[in-house]
Design a protein around this motif. Structure first.
Motif, PDB file in Angstrom:
ATOM      1  N   ARG B 103      22.820 -18.440   2.037  1.00  0.00           N
ATOM      2  CA  ARG B 103      22.111 -19.282   2.078  1.00  0.00           C
ATOM      3  C   ARG B 103      20.024 -18.461   1.812  1.00  0.00           C
ATOM      4  O   ARG B 103      19.708 -19.334   0.870  1.00  0.00           O
ATOM      5  CB  ARG B 103      22.454 -19.986   3.400  1.00  0.00           C
ATOM      6  N   ILE B 104      20.545 -17.257   2.048  1.00  0.00           N
ATOM      7  CA  ILE B 104      18.499 -17.439   2.350  1.00  0.00           C
ATOM      8  C   ILE B 104      18.879 -16.111   0.505  1.00  0.00           C
ATOM      9  O   ILE B 104      17.371 -16.754   0.420  1.00  0.00           O
ATOM     10  CB  ILE B 104      18.592 -15.468   3.153  1.00  0.00           C
ATOM     11  N   LEU B 105      19.273 -16.193   0.120  1.00  0.00           N
ATOM     12  CA  LEU B 105      18.811 -16.272  -2.128  1.00  0.00           C
ATOM     13  C   LEU B 105      19.194 -17.373  -1.700  1.00  0.00           C
ATOM     14  O   LEU B 105      18.379 -17.419  -2.924  1.00  0.00           O
ATOM     15  CB  LEU B 105      20.919 -15.475  -2.115  1.00  0.00           C
ATOM     16  N   ALA B 106      19.788 -18.823  -1.547  1.00  0.00           N
ATOM     17  CA  ALA B 106      19.200 -20.206  -2.460  1.00  0.00           C
ATOM     18  C   ALA B 106      17.893 -20.306  -1.731  1.00  0.00           C
ATOM     19  O   ALA B 106      17.725 -20.965  -2.025  1.00  0.00           O
ATOM     20  CB  ALA B 106      20.066 -20.434  -1.882  1.00  0.00           C
ATOM     21  N   THR B 107      16.712 -19.719  -1.270  1.00  0.00           N
ATOM     22  CA  THR B 107      16.045 -20.346  -0.616  1.00  0.00           C
ATOM     23  C   THR B 107      14.530 -19.849  -1.663  1.00  0.00           C
ATOM     24  O   THR B 107      15.443 -18.549  -2.478  1.00  0.00           O
ATOM     25  CB  THR B 107      15.662 -19.520   0.769  1.00  0.00           C
TER      26      THR B 107
END
Ligand SMILES: Nc1ncnc2c1ncn2[C@@H]1O[C@H](COP(=O)(O)OP(=O)(O)O)[C@@H](O)[C@H]1O
Ligand SMILES: [Mg+2]
Lengths: 319, 265
Positions: B103-107
């Motif tokens: 999820r954080i990589l997708a930010t």
């Protein structure tokens, strides 16, 4: 919104090469709600992860929100929301902390993140849980929080990977209500994946069927069903009448099939608008001296479509 | 229903990104401060038990012309930095498994900020730890040079970012099995610590150890910290330490960014 050309991804595990996605050409327009439907391992998640810049493709190209994913991945990420298959929220964090931080990660001010977060907590029925630790939430609550996290920055384009997997039917229905409400409130193009047939059927305006890493059908659920499967009319007759019924039904429709039934033989044909055709067919059967024990008109399901396209049932893959 | 209008996607930069990642990680400490208390006690125990032994070894508490504490304390500070930052990847591994990492990589967060922010979180308690052991040591003859110690902590910070990024890359490489992460971390950590002369002086060790230590970046860090904690600025040792820290940070971030890009999760 989305344009891909021969998008492909191969994984190498040990000596084995897995062609997870084998050349996908796809166009999605603004405002569409598209479902990728396919069995487990079809390549749905891999496709989504390439579109969201999380995974570089082996070959092919993709542009998302008008931006080349390979050339400017960070710009793509800025404009989309992504809700992956696993839990997005960190288990060791509090609900509200994660929501606020997610907004900050997208460059929102504290006030904007808080405002958007409050609204999402209300819309997604999470208000009472804001101080709870994520690891203490139920599966359905975690999933709703994931959705809130994916929406905090009000993206124009949202990717949802298996949003309702593992939920009971009631929770699924509940989640869909939330997703639809959000779609009304925050104008979004939605691309989601699912291996639930009924979900794709009921919710998506466009169904992209993926199998073995390729798109094997792409249309509205209605059109797919009409073109690929069609309505079926089934009558059950006594064994003695089977021959006469077979002859008559052969002229009424196509794709005649039969199987034994408790009361005799079940004969089935494909006809357009089966429920309307039924009274006429039944009358003609009676005229021919056939005693009909039972009759049914059935609209096709997406499973019939999948079966017709691949020779396999999607339901078999479900565990 | 009203259409929620929000400002167009905001620009972010690496510095604010680092701040956000650091803050998210730090929240785990703030929401559970007991973990911090234990990590504060650990270096005190170490100092309290190891220090007297060392004084005994050196005879009359004198070693290389200074008090053994003056020599040993910077070593302890380096040690807790190494312990802390080399574990950067362990919490990441958990988040890789649960899905929060994806999820954080997708930010839009910058990739280096992901690593620097996490490493800085491991360094945050270090500042408090360093302050506490320093204060405790003063009554026992430790002389504090605040400005020198501050420069020393900055060099350690840069070095710690490098170690943290390497730990981050290790966590991604070993994402399938937790024990591999710990096995590699331990297998590297202790030889590096011992071969830097951090706990015991290498001058009295065999020749091969002294040769190997020359290739250990940590040696230069430890030496630089000792000079700084002794209250000296005019020594080329400090420059060597700074270079070792910068090179470690550069290599660490390079390796880390590569492994994030290549991660198939
Ligand atoms: N990181 C990976 N490494 C190796 N193989 C993978 C990886 N991710 C997916 N695969 C394989 O690629 C195929 C497609 O997987 P996936 O896209 O997850 O399917 P779906 O989401 O449709 O269930 C599967 O055979 C899966 O095992
Ligand atoms: Mg999947």
């Amino acid at each position: 919104m989305i344009h891909t050309e021969s998008l492909a991804r191969t994984f190498t595990v040990g000596k084995e090469r897995i062609e997870a996605v084998r050349g996908i050409d796809l166009d999605v327009a603004e405002g569409e709600l598209v479902a990728f439907l396919g069995p487990n391992g079809a390549g749905k998640s891999t496709t989504l992860r390439m579109l969201t810049s999380l995974l570089p493709p082996t070959s092919g190209s993709a542009s998302v929100a008008g931006i080349d994913v390979l050339a400017r991945p960070a710009e793509v990420r800025r404009r989309i929301g992504y809700i992956g298959q696993k839990d997005g929220a960190g288990h060791n964090y509090r609900v509200w902390d994660e929501l606020l931080m997610q907004g900050r990660f997208y460059g929102m001010s504290k006030a904007d993140a808080a405002e958007s977060g409050e609204e999402l907590l209300r819309t997604l029925d999470l208000d009472a849980l804001r101080m709870r630790k994520v690891s203490s939430l139920s599966g359905g609550q975690k999933r709703r929080l994931d959705i809130a996290l994916g929406l905090i920055h009000a993206p124009g384009l949202l990717f949802l990977d298996e949003p309702s997997t593992g939920m009971d039917p009631q929770n699924r229905a509940n989640l869909w209500e939330h997703i639809m409400r959000i779609r009304e409130q925050r104008v979004t193009t939605i691309v989601l994946t699912t291996h639930y047939l009924d979900e794709a059927d009921a919710m998506a305006e466009r169904v992209v069927i993926i199998d073995h890493g390729t798109i094997i059908a792409d249309d509205t659920a209605e059109t797919l069903k009409a073109k690929q499967a069609g309505d079926r009319l089934t009558v059950v007759v006594r064994p003695a009448d089977a021959a006469a019924a077979r002859t008559l039904l052969g002229t009424e429709g196509s794709e005649l099939s039969e199987r034994p039934d408790d009361d005799g033989t079940a004969l089935s044909i494909r006809v357009d608008a089966a429920s309307h055709a039924m009274p006429g067919v039944l009358a003609r059967l009676r005229d021919a001296g056939v005693d009909v024990v039972a009759a049914a008109a059935r609209r096709p399901t997406l499973d019939d479509v999948f079966l017709n396209l691949t020779g396999r049932s999607l339901r078999e893959g479900e565990s | 229903m009203a259409v929620l209008t929000l400002p167009a996607p905001a620009r972010t930069n690496v510095v604010t990104d680092v701040g956000h990642v650091w803050w998210r990680e730090t929240l785990t400490i703030l929401r559970d401060p007991f973990s911090l208390i234990f990590s504060l006690l650990q270096p005190l125990v170490f100092l309290g038990l190891f220090g007297p032994l060392l004084s005994g070894l050196a005879g009359n508490g004198e070693l290389f012309g200074g008090s053994s504490l003056q020599w040993f304390l910077p070593g302890v500070v380096v040690m807790i930095t190494m312990f802390g930052t080399s574990m950067t990847g362990s919490t990441l591994q958990f988040e890789i498994m649960t899905g929060a990492f994806e999820r954080i990589l997708a930010t839009p967060l910058s990739r280096s900020a992901l690593m620097i922010g996490r490493a800085l979180k491991e360094l945050t308690p270090l500042v408090v730890q360093a302050a506490i052991i320093t204060l405790v040591a003063i009554p026992f003859g430790f002389v504090l040079y605040p400005l020198h110690v501050l420069v020393g902590l900055l060099i350690l910070g840069v070095f710690g970012v490098g170690v943290g990024a390497l730990s981050y890359a290790l966590a991604i490489a070993a994402r399938k099995s937790e024990w591999i992460f710990w096995a590699v971390q331990q297998a590297l950590l202790f030889p590096l610590l011992i071969l830097s002369g951090m706990m015991l002086p290498l001058e009295t060790g065999p020749g091969w150890m002294q040769v190997v230590s020359k290739f250990n970046p940590l040696t230069y860090i430890v030496d630089a910290e000792r000079v700084l904690f002794a209250g000296s600025f005019g020594d080329v040792t400090i420059l060597r330490g700074l270079v070792a820290a910068l090179v470690t940070a550069a290599i660490g971030l390079w390796v880390g960014i590569r492994s994030i890009r290549r991660a198939t999760l």
